[in-house]
Scaffold this motif. Sequence first.
Motif, PDB file in Angstrom:
ATOM      1  N   GLY A  29       0.791  -1.223   0.000  1.00  0.00           N
ATOM      2  CA  GLY A  29       0.000   0.000   0.000  1.00  0.00           C
ATOM      3  C   GLY A  29       0.823   1.273   0.000  1.00  0.00           C
ATOM      4  O   GLY A  29       0.494   2.248  -0.684  1.00  0.00           O
ATOM      5  N   SER A  30       1.918   1.279   0.750  1.00  0.00           N
ATOM      6  CA  SER A  30       2.698   2.502   0.895  1.00  0.00           C
ATOM      7  C   SER A  30       3.470   2.887  -0.364  1.00  0.00           C
ATOM      8  O   SER A  30       3.984   4.004  -0.454  1.00  0.00           O
ATOM      9  N   VAL A  31       3.575   1.981  -1.322  1.00  0.00           N
ATOM     10  CA  VAL A  31       4.321   2.300  -2.545  1.00  0.00           C
ATOM     11  C   VAL A  31       3.407   2.450  -3.749  1.00  0.00           C
ATOM     12  O   VAL A  31       3.856   2.874  -4.815  1.00  0.00           O
ATOM     13  N   ARG A  32       2.139   2.101  -3.564  1.00  0.00           N
ATOM     14  CA  ARG A  32       1.206   2.177  -4.703  1.00  0.00           C
ATOM     15  C   ARG A  32       1.121   3.615  -5.196  1.00  0.00           C
ATOM     16  O   ARG A  32       0.973   4.548  -4.416  1.00  0.00           O
ATOM     17  N   GLY A  33       1.225   3.781  -6.502  1.00  0.00           N
ATOM     18  CA  GLY A  33       1.211   5.121  -7.087  1.00  0.00           C
ATOM     19  C   GLY A  33       2.582   5.738  -7.225  1.00  0.00           C
ATOM     20  O   GLY A  33       2.746   6.726  -7.942  1.00  0.00           O
ATOM     21  N   ARG A  34       3.567   5.198  -6.539  1.00  0.00           N
ATOM     22  CA  ARG A  34       4.941   5.711  -6.643  1.00  0.00           C
ATOM     23  C   ARG A  34       5.852   4.713  -7.340  1.00  0.00           C
ATOM     24  O   ARG A  34       6.769   5.099  -8.060  1.00  0.00           O
ATOM     25  N   PHE A  35       5.630   3.438  -7.102  1.00  0.00           N
ATOM     26  CA  PHE A  35       6.447   2.375  -7.682  1.00  0.00           C
ATOM     27  C   PHE A  35       5.647   1.668  -8.772  1.00  0.00           C
ATOM     28  O   PHE A  35       4.430   1.500  -8.655  1.00  0.00           O
ATOM     29  N   THR A  36       6.363   1.210  -9.796  1.00  0.00           N
ATOM     30  CA  THR A  36       5.738   0.443 -10.863  1.00  0.00           C
ATOM     31  C   THR A  36       6.585  -0.779 -11.167  1.00  0.00           C
ATOM     32  O   THR A  36       7.783  -0.654 -11.435  1.00  0.00           O
ATOM     33  N   ILE A  37       5.950  -1.930 -11.099  1.00  0.00           N
ATOM     34  CA  ILE A  37       6.642  -3.173 -11.435  1.00  0.00           C
ATOM     35  C   ILE A  37       6.308  -3.542 -12.870  1.00  0.00           C
ATOM     36  O   ILE A  37       5.179  -3.329 -13.339  1.00  0.00           O
ATOM     37  N   SER A  38       7.286  -4.071 -13.569  1.00  0.00           N
ATOM     38  CA  SER A  38       7.077  -4.531 -14.939  1.00  0.00           C
ATOM     39  C   SER A  38       8.031  -5.692 -15.185  1.00  0.00           C
ATOM     40  O   SER A  38       8.944  -5.942 -14.381  1.00  0.00           O
ATOM     41  N   ARG A  39       7.818  -6.373 -16.263  1.00  0.00           N
ATOM     42  CA  ARG A  39       8.697  -7.496 -16.559  1.00  0.00           C
ATOM     43  C   ARG A  39       8.781  -7.724 -18.054  1.00  0.00           C
ATOM     44  O   ARG A  39       7.873  -7.361 -18.805  1.00  0.00           O
ATOM     45  N   ASP A  40       9.883  -8.314 -18.446  1.00  0.00           N
ATOM     46  CA  ASP A  40      10.108  -8.732 -19.827  1.00  0.00           C
ATOM     47  C   ASP A  40      10.233 -10.250 -19.782  1.00  0.00           C
ATOM     48  O   ASP A  40      11.286 -10.782 -19.383  1.00  0.00           O
ATOM     49  N   ASN A  41       9.172 -10.940 -20.139  1.00  0.00           N
ATOM     50  CA  ASN A  41       9.173 -12.400 -20.033  1.00  0.00           C
ATOM     51  C   ASN A  41      10.218 -13.036 -20.949  1.00  0.00           C
ATOM     52  O   ASN A  41      10.782 -14.078 -20.621  1.00  0.00           O
ATOM     53  N   ALA A  42      10.467 -12.422 -22.092  1.00  0.00           N
ATOM     54  CA  ALA A  42      11.463 -12.976 -23.014  1.00  0.00           C
ATOM     55  C   ALA A  42      12.853 -12.949 -22.409  1.00  0.00           C
ATOM     56  O   ALA A  42      13.700 -13.795 -22.716  1.00  0.00           O
ATOM     57  N   LYS A  43      13.101 -11.976 -21.543  1.00  0.00           N
ATOM     58  CA  LYS A  43      14.411 -11.846 -20.900  1.00  0.00           C
ATOM     59  C   LYS A  43      14.406 -12.372 -19.471  1.00  0.00           C
ATOM     60  O   LYS A  43      15.425 -12.291 -18.787  1.00  0.00           O
ATOM     61  N   ASN A  44      13.253 -12.866 -19.012  1.00  0.00           N
ATOM     62  CA  ASN A  44      13.139 -13.341 -17.621  1.00  0.00           C
ATOM     63  C   ASN A  44      13.632 -12.279 -16.643  1.00  0.00           C
ATOM     64  O   ASN A  44      14.375 -12.578 -15.688  1.00  0.00           O
ATOM     65  N   THR A  45      13.225 -11.061 -16.896  1.00  0.00           N
ATOM     66  CA  THR A  45      13.690  -9.930 -16.096  1.00  0.00           C
ATOM     67  C   THR A  45      12.502  -9.160 -15.542  1.00  0.00           C
ATOM     68  O   THR A  45      11.513  -8.941 -16.250  1.00  0.00           O
ATOM     69  N   VAL A  46      12.629  -8.757 -14.286  1.00  0.00           N
ATOM     70  CA  VAL A  46      11.613  -7.941 -13.638  1.00  0.00           C
ATOM     71  C   VAL A  46      12.251  -6.614 -13.245  1.00  0.00           C
ATOM     72  O   VAL A  46      13.434  -6.559 -12.888  1.00  0.00           O
ATOM     73  N   TYR A  47      11.461  -5.566 -13.364  1.00  0.00           N
ATOM     74  CA  TYR A  47      11.938  -4.212 -13.068  1.00  0.00           C
ATOM     75  C   TYR A  47      11.068  -3.590 -11.977  1.00  0.00           C
ATOM     76  O   TYR A  47       9.895  -3.926 -11.832  1.00  0.00           O
ATOM     77  N   LEU A  48      11.656  -2.657 -11.269  1.00  0.00           N
ATOM     78  CA  LEU A  48      10.898  -1.869 -10.309  1.00  0.00           C
ATOM     79  C   LEU A  48      11.296  -0.412 -10.477  1.00  0.00           C
ATOM     80  O   LEU A  48      12.408  -0.028 -10.123  1.00  0.00           O
ATOM     81  N   GLN A  49      10.393   0.368 -11.052  1.00  0.00           N
ATOM     82  CA  GLN A  49      10.614   1.796 -11.189  1.00  0.00           C
ATOM     83  C   GLN A  49      10.112   2.467  -9.919  1.00  0.00           C
ATOM     84  O   GLN A  49       8.927   2.343  -9.577  1.00  0.00           O
TER      85      GLN A  49
END
Length: 113
Positions: A59-79
């Motif tokens: 809850g405390s990061v919602r709206g500030r952090f964004t998670i995404s991923r590239d399945n082809a690269k098996n990589t997850v990101y956190l902006q």
Amino acid sequence: QLQAWGGGLVQAGGSLRLSCAASGSVFRMNLMGWYRQAPANQRELVARMGSNGFQEYRGSVRGRFTISRDNAKNTVYLQMNSLEPEDTAVYYCKLSQGGSDYWGQGTQVTVSS
């Protein structure tokens, strides 16, 4: 094996982007996410995302952090935007698949006030 990078020192209000790449045997269906642990605190979920697009945020990061991923690269990101001193912690990525959990090494995020 999980390799995470992108941590660092930033002033309050600043941004960082964390990345975590999985190598080896990675299932098509899995859940990748970010957890953090501050000194004297328990490790806590920050955000996680399934290979099917499912997302969950603390809850405390919602709206500030964004998670995404590239399945082809098996990589997850956190902006991470609008960082606050309370976000200071060691951030860990986790891969969950086939009933097992795998952790990457932590990356330090320090937010100065």
